[in-house]
Design a protein around this motif. Sequence first.
Motif, PDB file in Angstrom:
ATOM      1  N   LEU A  12       0.842  -1.189   0.000  1.00 25.55           N
ATOM      2  CA  LEU A  12       0.000   0.000   0.000  1.00 25.55           C
ATOM      3  C   LEU A  12       0.884   1.249   0.000  1.00 25.55           C
ATOM      4  N   PRO A  13       0.362   2.370  -0.491  1.00 25.22           N
ATOM      5  CA  PRO A  13       1.149   3.619  -0.463  1.00 25.22           C
ATOM      6  C   PRO A  13       1.518   4.012   0.970  1.00 25.22           C
ATOM      7  N   SER A  14       2.688   4.603   1.131  1.00 20.47           N
ATOM      8  CA  SER A  14       3.183   5.002   2.451  1.00 20.47           C
ATOM      9  C   SER A  14       2.188   5.889   3.184  1.00 20.47           C
ATOM     10  N   GLU A  15       1.583   6.836   2.481  1.00 19.13           N
ATOM     11  CA  GLU A  15       0.640   7.756   3.111  1.00 19.13           C
ATOM     12  C   GLU A  15      -0.517   7.000   3.754  1.00 19.13           C
ATOM     13  N   LEU A  16      -0.999   5.964   3.078  1.00 16.30           N
ATOM     14  CA  LEU A  16      -2.098   5.160   3.603  1.00 16.30           C
ATOM     15  C   LEU A  16      -1.642   4.336   4.811  1.00 16.30           C
ATOM     16  N   LEU A  17      -0.443   3.781   4.738  1.00 16.48           N
ATOM     17  CA  LEU A  17       0.093   3.006   5.861  1.00 16.48           C
ATOM     18  C   LEU A  17       0.259   3.886   7.100  1.00 16.48           C
ATOM     19  N   PHE A  18       0.778   5.109   6.912  1.00 16.30           N
ATOM     20  CA  PHE A  18       0.916   6.020   8.046  1.00 16.30           C
ATOM     21  C   PHE A  18      -0.448   6.312   8.660  1.00 16.30           C
ATOM     22  N   ARG A  19      -1.440   6.503   7.820  1.00 14.36           N
ATOM     23  CA  ARG A  19      -2.789   6.796   8.317  1.00 14.36           C
ATOM     24  C   ARG A  19      -3.358   5.604   9.099  1.00 14.36           C
ATOM     25  N   ILE A  20      -3.206   4.404   8.538  1.00 20.93           N
ATOM     26  CA  ILE A  20      -3.699   3.182   9.193  1.00 20.93           C
ATOM     27  C   ILE A  20      -2.962   2.958  10.519  1.00 20.93           C
ATOM     28  N   PHE A  21      -1.638   3.011  10.488  1.00 24.89           N
ATOM     29  CA  PHE A  21      -0.842   2.756  11.684  1.00 24.89           C
ATOM     30  C   PHE A  21      -1.133   3.783  12.768  1.00 24.89           C
ATOM     31  N   GLY A  22      -1.515   5.006  12.368  1.00 24.70           N
ATOM     32  CA  GLY A  22      -1.823   6.059  13.320  1.00 24.70           C
ATOM     33  C   GLY A  22      -3.069   5.790  14.144  1.00 24.70           C
ATOM     34  N   PHE A  23      -3.901   4.852  13.720  1.00 26.71           N
ATOM     35  CA  PHE A  23      -5.115   4.507  14.462  1.00 26.71           C
ATOM     36  C   PHE A  23      -4.909   3.293  15.376  1.00 26.71           C
ATOM     37  N   LEU A  24      -3.754   2.663  15.294  1.00 25.42           N
ATOM     38  CA  LEU A  24      -3.493   1.476  16.111  1.00 25.42           C
ATOM     39  C   LEU A  24      -3.158   1.871  17.544  1.00 25.42           C
ATOM     40  N   SER A  25      -3.341   0.936  18.443  1.00 26.39           N
ATOM     41  CA  SER A  25      -2.958   1.170  19.840  1.00 26.39           C
ATOM     42  C   SER A  25      -1.443   0.987  19.971  1.00 26.39           C
ATOM     43  N   ILE A  26      -0.924   1.423  21.096  1.00 28.29           N
ATOM     44  CA  ILE A  26       0.507   1.247  21.346  1.00 28.29           C
ATOM     45  C   ILE A  26       0.850  -0.239  21.355  1.00 28.29           C
ATOM     46  N   ARG A  27      -0.007  -1.042  21.939  1.00 33.37           N
ATOM     47  CA  ARG A  27       0.221  -2.492  21.976  1.00 33.37           C
ATOM     48  C   ARG A  27       0.230  -3.081  20.559  1.00 33.37           C
ATOM     49  N   ASP A  28      -0.718  -2.650  19.718  1.00 37.03           N
ATOM     50  CA  ASP A  28      -0.768  -3.142  18.335  1.00 37.03           C
ATOM     51  C   ASP A  28       0.489  -2.738  17.551  1.00 37.03           C
ATOM     52  N   LEU A  29       0.962  -1.515  17.774  1.00 37.24           N
ATOM     53  CA  LEU A  29       2.186  -1.072  17.105  1.00 37.24           C
ATOM     54  C   LEU A  29       3.383  -1.916  17.538  1.00 37.24           C
ATOM     55  N   ALA A  30       3.427  -2.257  18.818  1.00 35.79           N
ATOM     56  CA  ALA A  30       4.522  -3.095  19.318  1.00 35.79           C
ATOM     57  C   ALA A  30       4.499  -4.472  18.657  1.00 35.79           C
ATOM     58  N   VAL A  31       3.314  -5.047  18.529  1.00 35.96           N
ATOM     59  CA  VAL A  31       3.189  -6.358  17.885  1.00 35.96           C
ATOM     60  C   VAL A  31       3.549  -6.261  16.405  1.00 35.96           C
ATOM     61  N   LEU A  32       3.014  -5.253  15.741  1.00 37.77           N
ATOM     62  CA  LEU A  32       3.267  -5.078  14.309  1.00 37.77           C
ATOM     63  C   LEU A  32       4.744  -4.831  14.026  1.00 37.77           C
ATOM     64  N   LYS A  37      11.397  -5.653   9.267  1.00 38.67           N
ATOM     65  CA  LYS A  37      12.141  -4.395   9.387  1.00 38.67           C
ATOM     66  C   LYS A  37      11.358  -3.212   8.834  1.00 38.67           C
ATOM     67  N   ILE A  38      10.632  -3.415   7.767  1.00 39.24           N
ATOM     68  CA  ILE A  38       9.850  -2.328   7.175  1.00 39.24           C
ATOM     69  C   ILE A  38       8.749  -1.888   8.143  1.00 39.24           C
ATOM     70  N   CYS A  39       8.111  -2.854   8.794  1.00 37.80           N
ATOM     71  CA  CYS A  39       7.079  -2.516   9.784  1.00 37.80           C
ATOM     72  C   CYS A  39       7.678  -1.734  10.943  1.00 37.80           C
ATOM     73  N   ILE A  40       8.877  -2.091  11.353  1.00 44.82           N
ATOM     74  CA  ILE A  40       9.546  -1.356  12.424  1.00 44.82           C
ATOM     75  C   ILE A  40       9.714   0.109  12.018  1.00 44.82           C
ATOM     76  N   GLU A  41      10.153   0.331  10.783  1.00 47.40           N
ATOM     77  CA  GLU A  41      10.366   1.701  10.304  1.00 47.40           C
ATOM     78  C   GLU A  41       9.064   2.497  10.317  1.00 47.40           C
ATOM     79  N   PHE A  42       7.971   1.883   9.856  1.00 43.83           N
ATOM     80  CA  PHE A  42       6.683   2.573   9.850  1.00 43.83           C
ATOM     81  C   PHE A  42       6.178   2.797  11.273  1.00 43.83           C
ATOM     82  N   CYS A  43       6.273   1.785  12.121  1.00 41.38           N
ATOM     83  CA  CYS A  43       5.769   1.889  13.489  1.00 41.38           C
ATOM     84  C   CYS A  43       6.559   2.896  14.320  1.00 41.38           C
TER      85      CYS A  43
END
Length: 75
Positions: A12-32, A37-43
């Motif tokens: 997916l486009p980076s802009e969309l991923l940032f928007r989606i990840f911005g709605f996740l909880s802190i716990r969800d970001l930790a799991v994701l 490595k790419i998920c780490i960079e986005f999270c």
Amino acid sequence: SRMNSSSLLLNLPSELLFRIFGFLSIRDLAVLSSVCKICIEFCDHSIVWKSLFIHRFGMERIHDAFLDQFSYKNA
């Protein structure tokens, strides 16, 4: 070859991923962030954490200079 679900997500486009990840909880970001490595960079990106901060505290507009004074990643 068959793509796994994380590969499909990361196409997916980076802009969309940032928007989606911005709605996740802190716990969800930790799991994701443990997925790859790419998920780490986005999270870990400040765009995601600014969005999380704004959603968590219900503030629609916060000046970037104000946000940069605080460590909102550890909230």
